[in-house]
Motif scaffolding. Structure first.
Motif, PDB file in Angstrom:
ATOM      1  N   ASP A   1       4.976-109.547 -16.773  1.00  0.00           N
ATOM      2  CA  ASP A   1       5.165-108.242 -17.785  1.00  0.00           C
ATOM      3  C   ASP A   1       4.585-108.682 -19.079  1.00  0.00           C
ATOM      4  O   ASP A   1       4.642-109.788 -19.636  1.00  0.00           O
ATOM      5  CB  ASP A   1       6.794-108.339 -18.069  1.00  0.00           C
ATOM      6  CG  ASP A   1       7.547-108.203 -16.557  1.00  0.00           C
ATOM      7  OD1 ASP A   1       6.807-107.599 -15.744  1.00  0.00           O
ATOM      8  OD2 ASP A   1       8.613-108.384 -16.544  1.00  0.00           O
ATOM      9  N   ASP A   2       3.515-107.688 -19.352  1.00  0.00           N
ATOM     10  CA  ASP A   2       2.756-108.007 -20.615  1.00  0.00           C
ATOM     11  C   ASP A   2       2.159-109.325 -20.773  1.00  0.00           C
ATOM     12  O   ASP A   2       2.066-110.161 -21.750  1.00  0.00           O
ATOM     13  CB  ASP A   2       3.862-107.895 -21.823  1.00  0.00           C
ATOM     14  CG  ASP A   2       4.452-106.704 -22.177  1.00  0.00           C
ATOM     15  OD1 ASP A   2       3.742-105.557 -21.677  1.00  0.00           O
ATOM     16  OD2 ASP A   2       5.702-106.620 -22.470  1.00  0.00           O
ATOM     17  N   ALA A   3       1.763-109.615 -19.301  1.00  0.00           N
ATOM     18  CA  ALA A   3       0.770-111.139 -19.110  1.00  0.00           C
ATOM     19  C   ALA A   3      -0.480-110.954 -19.966  1.00  0.00           C
ATOM     20  O   ALA A   3      -1.211-110.038 -20.351  1.00  0.00           O
ATOM     21  CB  ALA A   3       0.611-111.395 -17.638  1.00  0.00           C
ATOM     22  N   GLU A   4      -0.712-112.410 -20.686  1.00  0.00           N
ATOM     23  CA  GLU A   4      -2.269-112.461 -21.091  1.00  0.00           C
ATOM     24  C   GLU A   4      -2.668-113.590 -20.234  1.00  0.00           C
ATOM     25  O   GLU A   4      -1.905-114.270 -19.646  1.00  0.00           O
ATOM     26  CB  GLU A   4      -1.941-112.889 -22.590  1.00  0.00           C
ATOM     27  CG  GLU A   4      -1.433-111.941 -23.535  1.00  0.00           C
ATOM     28  CD  GLU A   4      -1.189-112.870 -24.786  1.00  0.00           C
ATOM     29  OE1 GLU A   4      -1.761-113.885 -25.026  1.00  0.00           O
ATOM     30  OE2 GLU A   4      -0.801-112.214 -25.766  1.00  0.00           O
ATOM     31  N   PHE A   5      -4.087-113.368 -20.076  1.00  0.00           N
ATOM     32  CA  PHE A   5      -4.675-114.264 -19.163  1.00  0.00           C
ATOM     33  C   PHE A   5      -5.855-115.074 -19.785  1.00  0.00           C
ATOM     34  O   PHE A   5      -6.537-114.522 -20.832  1.00  0.00           O
ATOM     35  CB  PHE A   5      -5.260-113.266 -17.905  1.00  0.00           C
ATOM     36  CG  PHE A   5      -4.247-112.589 -17.178  1.00  0.00           C
ATOM     37  CD1 PHE A   5      -3.820-113.314 -15.966  1.00  0.00           C
ATOM     38  CD2 PHE A   5      -3.938-111.530 -17.515  1.00  0.00           C
ATOM     39  CE1 PHE A   5      -2.924-112.657 -15.298  1.00  0.00           C
ATOM     40  CE2 PHE A   5      -3.125-110.849 -16.612  1.00  0.00           C
ATOM     41  CZ  PHE A   5      -2.245-111.704 -15.656  1.00  0.00           C
ATOM     42  N   ASP A   6      -6.355-116.091 -18.966  1.00  0.00           N
ATOM     43  CA  ASP A   6      -7.359-116.638 -19.378  1.00  0.00           C
ATOM     44  C   ASP A   6      -8.319-116.812 -18.375  1.00  0.00           C
ATOM     45  O   ASP A   6      -7.804-117.069 -17.252  1.00  0.00           O
ATOM     46  CB  ASP A   6      -6.997-118.170 -20.001  1.00  0.00           C
ATOM     47  CG  ASP A   6      -6.377-118.300 -20.944  1.00  0.00           C
ATOM     48  OD1 ASP A   6      -6.704-117.494 -22.029  1.00  0.00           O
ATOM     49  OD2 ASP A   6      -5.006-118.957 -21.042  1.00  0.00           O
ATOM     50  N   LYS A   7      -9.865-116.590 -18.298  1.00  0.00           N
ATOM     51  CA  LYS A   7     -10.363-116.519 -17.426  1.00  0.00           C
ATOM     52  C   LYS A   7     -10.892-118.274 -16.871  1.00  0.00           C
ATOM     53  O   LYS A   7     -10.912-118.891 -17.739  1.00  0.00           O
ATOM     54  CB  LYS A   7     -12.034-116.046 -17.894  1.00  0.00           C
ATOM     55  CG  LYS A   7     -12.648-115.880 -16.597  1.00  0.00           C
ATOM     56  CD  LYS A   7     -14.042-115.102 -17.133  1.00  0.00           C
ATOM     57  CE  LYS A   7     -15.157-114.990 -16.258  1.00  0.00           C
ATOM     58  NZ  LYS A   7     -16.291-114.255 -16.898  1.00  0.00           N
TER      59      LYS A   7
ATOM     60  N   ALA B   1      -7.550-112.441  -9.234  1.00  0.00           N
ATOM     61  CA  ALA B   1      -8.926-112.048  -8.980  1.00  0.00           C
ATOM     62  C   ALA B   1      -8.982-110.727  -9.494  1.00  0.00           C
ATOM     63  O   ALA B   1      -8.319-109.858  -8.988  1.00  0.00           O
ATOM     64  CB  ALA B   1      -9.298-112.539  -7.598  1.00  0.00           C
ATOM     65  N   ASP B   2     -10.043-110.710 -10.347  1.00  0.00           N
ATOM     66  CA  ASP B   2     -10.334-109.204 -10.805  1.00  0.00           C
ATOM     67  C   ASP B   2     -11.183-108.583  -9.675  1.00  0.00           C
ATOM     68  O   ASP B   2     -11.850-109.310  -8.977  1.00  0.00           O
ATOM     69  CB  ASP B   2     -10.658-108.966 -12.180  1.00  0.00           C
ATOM     70  CG  ASP B   2     -12.240-109.924 -12.590  1.00  0.00           C
ATOM     71  OD1 ASP B   2     -13.076-109.446 -11.691  1.00  0.00           O
ATOM     72  OD2 ASP B   2     -12.478-110.333 -13.554  1.00  0.00           O
ATOM     73  N   TRP B   3     -11.390-107.226  -9.856  1.00  0.00           N
ATOM     74  CA  TRP B   3     -12.251-106.664  -8.595  1.00  0.00           C
ATOM     75  C   TRP B   3     -13.717-107.043  -8.971  1.00  0.00           C
ATOM     76  O   TRP B   3     -14.259-106.910  -7.901  1.00  0.00           O
ATOM     77  CB  TRP B   3     -12.175-104.976  -8.971  1.00  0.00           C
ATOM     78  CG  TRP B   3     -10.877-104.328  -8.785  1.00  0.00           C
ATOM     79  CD1 TRP B   3     -10.413-102.886  -9.171  1.00  0.00           C
ATOM     80  CD2 TRP B   3      -9.963-104.595  -8.076  1.00  0.00           C
ATOM     81  NE1 TRP B   3      -9.155-102.831  -9.039  1.00  0.00           N
ATOM     82  CE2 TRP B   3      -8.645-104.083  -7.946  1.00  0.00           C
ATOM     83  CE3 TRP B   3      -9.419-105.977  -7.461  1.00  0.00           C
ATOM     84  CZ2 TRP B   3      -7.649-104.056  -7.556  1.00  0.00           C
ATOM     85  CZ3 TRP B   3      -8.128-106.025  -6.611  1.00  0.00           C
ATOM     86  CH2 TRP B   3      -7.309-105.024  -6.710  1.00  0.00           C
ATOM     87  N   GLY B   4     -14.146-107.477  -9.869  1.00  0.00           N
ATOM     88  CA  GLY B   4     -15.510-108.154 -10.163  1.00  0.00           C
ATOM     89  C   GLY B   4     -15.590-109.344  -9.600  1.00  0.00           C
ATOM     90  O   GLY B   4     -16.647-110.076  -9.212  1.00  0.00           O
ATOM     91  N   GLY B   5     -14.569-110.069  -9.020  1.00  0.00           N
ATOM     92  CA  GLY B   5     -14.645-111.529  -8.430  1.00  0.00           C
ATOM     93  C   GLY B   5     -14.182-112.488  -9.488  1.00  0.00           C
ATOM     94  O   GLY B   5     -14.065-113.834  -9.046  1.00  0.00           O
ATOM     95  N   ALA B   6     -13.915-112.262 -10.775  1.00  0.00           N
ATOM     96  CA  ALA B   6     -13.516-113.577 -11.551  1.00  0.00           C
ATOM     97  C   ALA B   6     -12.269-113.729 -11.237  1.00  0.00           C
ATOM     98  O   ALA B   6     -11.424-113.108 -11.117  1.00  0.00           O
ATOM     99  CB  ALA B   6     -13.990-113.073 -12.783  1.00  0.00           C
ATOM    100  N   ILE B   7     -11.824-115.027 -11.526  1.00  0.00           N
ATOM    101  CA  ILE B   7     -10.454-115.452 -11.411  1.00  0.00           C
ATOM    102  C   ILE B   7      -9.926-115.525 -12.957  1.00  0.00           C
ATOM    103  O   ILE B   7     -10.430-116.575 -13.697  1.00  0.00           O
ATOM    104  CB  ILE B   7     -10.399-116.658 -10.663  1.00  0.00           C
ATOM    105  CG1 ILE B   7     -11.212-116.658  -9.311  1.00  0.00           C
ATOM    106  CG2 ILE B   7      -8.870-117.163 -10.289  1.00  0.00           C
ATOM    107  CD1 ILE B   7     -10.745-115.407  -8.372  1.00  0.00           C
ATOM    108  N   HIS B   8      -8.529-115.361 -13.168  1.00  0.00           N
ATOM    109  CA  HIS B   8      -8.048-115.355 -14.373  1.00  0.00           C
ATOM    110  C   HIS B   8      -6.398-116.037 -14.131  1.00  0.00           C
ATOM    111  O   HIS B   8      -5.855-115.740 -13.057  1.00  0.00           O
ATOM    112  CB  HIS B   8      -7.587-114.013 -15.069  1.00  0.00           C
ATOM    113  CG  HIS B   8      -8.943-113.209 -15.051  1.00  0.00           C
ATOM    114  ND1 HIS B   8      -9.730-113.326 -16.131  1.00  0.00           N
ATOM    115  CD2 HIS B   8      -9.591-112.367 -14.176  1.00  0.00           C
ATOM    116  CE1 HIS B   8     -10.883-112.553 -15.879  1.00  0.00           C
ATOM    117  NE2 HIS B   8     -10.574-111.970 -14.992  1.00  0.00           N
ATOM    118  N   ARG B   9      -6.202-116.866 -14.977  1.00  0.00           N
ATOM    119  CA  ARG B   9      -4.993-117.557 -14.886  1.00  0.00           C
ATOM    120  C   ARG B   9      -3.853-117.044 -15.972  1.00  0.00           C
ATOM    121  O   ARG B   9      -4.264-116.720 -17.045  1.00  0.00           O
ATOM    122  CB  ARG B   9      -5.186-119.002 -15.373  1.00  0.00           C
ATOM    123  CG  ARG B   9      -3.848-120.031 -15.271  1.00  0.00           C
ATOM    124  CD  ARG B   9      -4.329-121.414 -15.816  1.00  0.00           C
ATOM    125  NE  ARG B   9      -3.364-122.629 -15.725  1.00  0.00           N
ATOM    126  CZ  ARG B   9      -2.435-122.889 -16.495  1.00  0.00           C
ATOM    127  NH1 ARG B   9      -2.322-122.278 -17.623  1.00  0.00           N
ATOM    128  NH2 ARG B   9      -1.594-123.533 -16.108  1.00  0.00           N
TER     129      ARG B   9
END
Length: 176
Positions: free
Chosen positions: A142-148, A127-135
């Motif tokens: 480590d060096d992760a990439e995310f998808d909302k 959960a980012d500070w704005g409330g969106a959830i990322h996978r």
């Protein structure tokens, strides 16, 4: 779910719908999958959870939807649904945040977040500070990439509900 706005009542209904679907699935689980199921539950918050939620509420980081969640739900443990789905307790989220710091989510408007959930394959939900959830795309941060995956926590929770119901009815989980 219906048009009830996100609240303790919404979460109660959400919990009931998941519990009903899991109960249906568990009744034939061993026959279907060949082994006895473990504990699968959406646990109501107890006193220790509420204390952790109050601690969370005092933190400078986070957002109101998550606090509402932790004031109602202790944790979600669904190891038999697909690869397994877990929404971590407030205690676990706070502990990880204290030990490891915030997670860097470059795709987010505010690139700081916290791990709130995972699946049985090690994929993490932040959960980012704005409330969106990322996978996370991999099991490592480590060096992760995310998808909302959701604009907010209620949308994420509703998606979990739909995946659980789909799995109970068809054995397919979707792409959570």
């Amino acid at each position: 779910m219906d048009q009830l706005s996100y609240s303790a009542a919404w979460l109660s209904r959400w919990r009931e719908e998941i519990t009903d679907a899991v109960s249906s699935m568990i009744s034939t689980f061993e026959e279907t999958y060949g082994y006895e199921p473990g504990t699968n539950e959406v646990r109501v918050a107890d006193e220790e959870d509420l204390r952790a939620a109050r601690d969370y509420g005092r933190e400078l980081l986070g957002f109101e939807d998550l606090l509402t969640f932790y004031e109602s739900i202790g944790e979600v443990v669904l190891p038999e649904v697909g690869n397994g789905y877990f929404v971590h307790s407030a205690r676990d989220v706070l502990h990880r945040l204290a030990e490891e710091g915030s997670v860097f989510v470059p795709e987010a408007d505010d690139p700081h977040g916290m791990v709130i959930a995972s699946n049985g394959g090690g994929i993490l939900y932040v959960a980012d500070w704005g409330g969106a959830i990322h996978r996370s795309r991999t099991a490592s941060l480590d060096d992760a990439e995310f998808d909302k995956v959701a604009d907010n926590l209620p949308d994420f929770l509703d998606y979990i509900r739909r995946c659980v119901v789909r799995f109970a009815e068809t054995g397919a989980t979707g792409d959570l």
